[in-house]
Design a protein around this motif. Structure first.
Motif, short mmCIF file in Angstrom:
data_model
loop_
_atom_site.label_atom_id
_atom_site.label_comp_id
_atom_site.label_asym_id
_atom_site.label_seq_id
_atom_site.Cartn_x
_atom_site.Cartn_y
_atom_site.Cartn_z
N ALA A 158 -32.78 10.88 20.02
CA ALA A 158 -32.97 10.03 21.19
C ALA A 158 -34.43 9.67 21.41
CB ALA A 158 -32.40 10.71 22.44
N ALA A 159 -35.34 10.51 20.89
CA ALA A 159 -36.77 10.25 21.05
C ALA A 159 -37.28 9.22 20.04
CB ALA A 159 -37.55 11.54 20.89
N GLY A 160 -36.39 8.74 19.18
CA GLY A 160 -36.79 7.74 18.21
C GLY A 160 -37.21 8.29 16.86
N VAL A 161 -37.02 9.60 16.67
CA VAL A 161 -37.36 10.20 15.38
C VAL A 161 -36.27 9.83 14.37
CG1 VAL A 161 -37.82 12.37 14.16
CG2 VAL A 161 -38.50 12.10 16.56
N PRO A 162 -36.62 9.35 13.18
CA PRO A 162 -35.60 9.03 12.16
C PRO A 162 -34.73 10.24 11.85
CG PRO A 162 -37.74 8.15 11.52
CD PRO A 162 -37.97 9.01 12.73
N LEU A 163 -33.47 9.96 11.51
CA LEU A 163 -32.48 11.03 11.37
C LEU A 163 -32.91 12.06 10.33
CD1 LEU A 163 -29.75 12.20 12.11
CD2 LEU A 163 -28.69 10.67 10.45
N VAL A 164 -33.39 11.62 9.17
CA VAL A 164 -33.78 12.57 8.12
C VAL A 164 -34.92 13.46 8.60
CG1 VAL A 164 -34.68 12.79 5.78
CG2 VAL A 164 -32.98 11.03 6.29
N ALA A 215 -27.17 24.97 5.77
CA ALA A 215 -26.30 23.79 5.83
C ALA A 215 -27.08 22.54 6.22
CB ALA A 215 -25.17 24.04 6.82
N THR A 216 -28.08 22.72 7.08
CA THR A 216 -28.90 21.57 7.50
C THR A 216 -29.68 20.98 6.34
OG1 THR A 216 -29.10 22.53 9.72
CG2 THR A 216 -30.65 20.80 9.13
N ARG A 217 -30.20 21.84 5.48
CA ARG A 217 -30.92 21.34 4.31
C ARG A 217 -29.98 20.56 3.39
NH1 ARG A 217 -33.44 26.45 4.93
NH2 ARG A 217 -32.00 27.42 3.45
N ILE A 241 -27.24 18.98 4.42
CA ILE A 241 -26.93 17.74 5.14
C ILE A 241 -28.08 16.75 5.02
CG2 ILE A 241 -26.55 16.78 7.45
CD1 ILE A 241 -25.07 19.40 8.13
N GLN A 242 -29.30 17.25 5.15
CA GLN A 242 -30.48 16.37 5.06
C GLN A 242 -30.56 15.70 3.70
OE1 GLN A 242 -34.28 18.36 5.39
NE2 GLN A 242 -35.14 16.63 6.52
N GLY A 243 -30.28 16.47 2.65
CA GLY A 243 -30.31 15.89 1.30
C GLY A 243 -29.26 14.81 1.11
N GLU A 244 -28.06 15.04 1.65
CA GLU A 244 -26.99 14.05 1.51
C GLU A 244 -27.27 12.79 2.34
OE1 GLU A 244 -23.15 15.69 2.15
OE2 GLU A 244 -23.44 17.38 0.78
N VAL A 245 -27.78 12.98 3.55
CA VAL A 245 -28.10 11.83 4.41
C VAL A 245 -29.22 11.01 3.78
CG1 VAL A 245 -29.05 11.16 6.66
CG2 VAL A 245 -27.28 12.91 6.53
N GLN A 257 -19.22 17.45 7.40
CA GLN A 257 -17.94 17.93 6.90
C GLN A 257 -18.09 18.60 5.54
OE1 GLN A 257 -14.97 14.85 6.59
NE2 GLN A 257 -13.28 16.30 6.66
N ASN A 258 -18.94 18.07 4.69
CA ASN A 258 -19.15 18.65 3.37
C ASN A 258 -19.79 20.04 3.45
OD1 ASN A 258 -18.13 16.29 2.30
ND2 ASN A 258 -20.14 15.42 1.83
N SER A 259 -20.55 20.29 4.51
CA SER A 259 -21.22 21.59 4.63
C SER A 259 -20.21 22.72 4.89
CB SER A 259 -22.25 21.55 5.76
OG SER A 259 -21.61 21.43 7.03
N GLY A 260 -19.09 22.40 5.53
CA GLY A 260 -18.05 23.39 5.76
C GLY A 260 -18.31 24.36 6.88
N VAL A 261 -19.32 24.12 7.73
CA VAL A 261 -19.62 25.06 8.81
C VAL A 261 -19.42 24.44 10.19
CG1 VAL A 261 -21.24 26.38 7.41
CG2 VAL A 261 -22.08 24.45 8.76
#
Length: 409
Positions: free
Chosen positions: A288-294, A312-314, A316-320, A331-335
């Motif tokens: 919401a602060a305008g920081v890019p998702l990655v 799992a976040t790492r 997710i970050q790689g896939e995004v 969903q791919n992270s499974g958690v």
């Protein structure tokens, strides 16, 4: 040479607070306080204002207690409120620093104020104290300074901190009671085994009769405690210390321990819901602060408070980063449960990801509330039954020979 040249002005700016008393041109006694580099500077400044200083004393601050998350949340809320009201930034630091009950926070804010006064940006001043201001806090402050909406982001940060502290408090509340009961049970059992059973053993020996099996087992356990008390005392402490140090230093141990904590029937789902609530709240606030998702995902993993979700976040970050949607990566992270994934997908499709993630966080925070209430209601009778069973078994085993002797007489 360049380093020393820069450090001298900064040291000069790190001024102390002086309390002064004097007389104005009308002869009236006036008092006040002033931040300056020394008593002579205070006296000279007062003379320029037409005040003859009669007493100047350096203000000494108590050491103060440790700066807590609540202290920082309150500071962020006060800073946001005063900036929204138009109070200058440096004056905000003065007001909060002098008005706070913890002198340690006052000294911290004084140091940050000195940095800002020399021209350092606010986020860079905060980054010099990573023990108190994490990357998420500093990144949002930097985004607010760049976009000119610092007070708005400080307000969001304060809300985020307050909710995070609240959910941590609920987890501690849920775990505190059973841990204390277990500790008391171990303490009481140890006292009985070390001090009570040996006295009864001498009495039983004088009977000259065979003792019941439960009594023999309790006496054997008491003898073991007396003989190997140092093992029973120090091995768990050493094992706990070793596990804690390993958990702090080894990511593999962190993942293993945190994964095991998610598996118990009641505690596991509670910790999972709390981690998901913090994860989605953090991502919502940064996005919401305008920081890019990655880039926003950099701060999300550590904020979850669980190594499984950090890992799992790492992922997710790689896939995004290669074009996968956030919902699909979650969903791919499974958690993450299906509800969180589906609401994230809806938020992405509607262009309201931050709002939807905020609603997911609200939902799981309510789930944590309900789970804590249910856990407290369920654990209290269960622990009392277990504690009563242990103590009752020991007491009955002690009195069985006495009952047997009474029957013989």
């Amino acid at each position: 040479m360049a380093t020393s040249a820069v450090s001298r002005p900064r040291d000069a700016v790190r001024e102390s607070m002086f309390l002064w008393e004097g007389r104005d041109k009308g002869g009236r006694t006036v008092k006040g306080e002033m931040r300056a580099g020394g008593e002579s500077v205070v006296a000279a400044s007062l003379r320029r204002r037409g005040i003859l200083a009669t007493k100047i004393k350096k203000q000494t601050l108590a050491r103060g207690k440790k700066i807590s998350g609540k202290d920082l949340a309150l500071f962020t809320r006060q800073l946001a409120t005063m900036m929204r009201a138009g109070v200058p930034l440096l004056q905000c630091f003065d007001i909060v620093g002098r008005g706070h009950s913890n002198p340690a926070l006052g000294r911290l804010l004084s140091d940050i104020r000195a940095d800002v006064e020399t021209g350092t940006s606010l986020n860079q001043a905060f980054r010099k104290y990573p023990m108190h201001f994490d990357a998420l806090f500093c990144n949002l402050v930097a985004a607010g300074e760049q976009a000119g909406i610092l007070e708005t982001l400080l307000d969001r940060l304060a809300t985020y901190q307050e909710k995070t502290i609240a959910i941590k408090g609920k987890i501690k509340k849920a775990l505190f009671y059973p841990v204390m009961i277990i500790f008391v049970a171990i303490l009481v059992t140890g006292i009985i085994m070390v001090f009570v059973i040996p006295s009864f053993k001498q009495v039983f020996t004088s009977f000259g009769a065979d003792l019941p099996l439960p009594t023999l087992m309790v006496i054997a356990a008491s003898d073991f405690c007396l003989k190997y008390w140092y093992i029973l005392l120090f091995v768990p402490l050493a094992g706990g210390y070793f596990l804690y140090q390993s958990w702090q230093r080894s990511p593999r141990v962190q993942i293993f321990v945190d994964r095991m904590l998610l598996k118990p029937p009641v505690i596991g789902p509670l910790l999972q819901k709390a981690a998901i609530a913090r994860w989605t709240r953090t991502l919502s606030t940064t996005f919401a602060a305008g920081v890019p998702l990655v880039e926003a995902l950099d701060s999300v993993g550590p904020a979850a408070g669980n190594a499984v979700y950090s890992q799992a976040t790492r992922q997710i970050q790689g896939e995004v980063n290669v074009g996968t949607t956030l919902a699909q990566a979650m969903q791919n992270s499974g958690v993450f449960p299906n509800m969180a994934v589906q609401m994230t997908s809806i938020g992405e499709e509607a262009g309201a990801l931050d709002s939807m993630l905020n609603k997911v966080a609200d939902y799981f925070e309510r789930e944590v509330d309900d789970t804590v209430d249910a856990l407290s209601s369920m654990l209290e009778p269960m622990i009392m039954v277990i504690l009563g069973g242990i103590i009752g078994t020991i007491v009955v085993s002690i009195y069985l020979p006495i009952f047997k002797l009474g029957q013989v007489v």
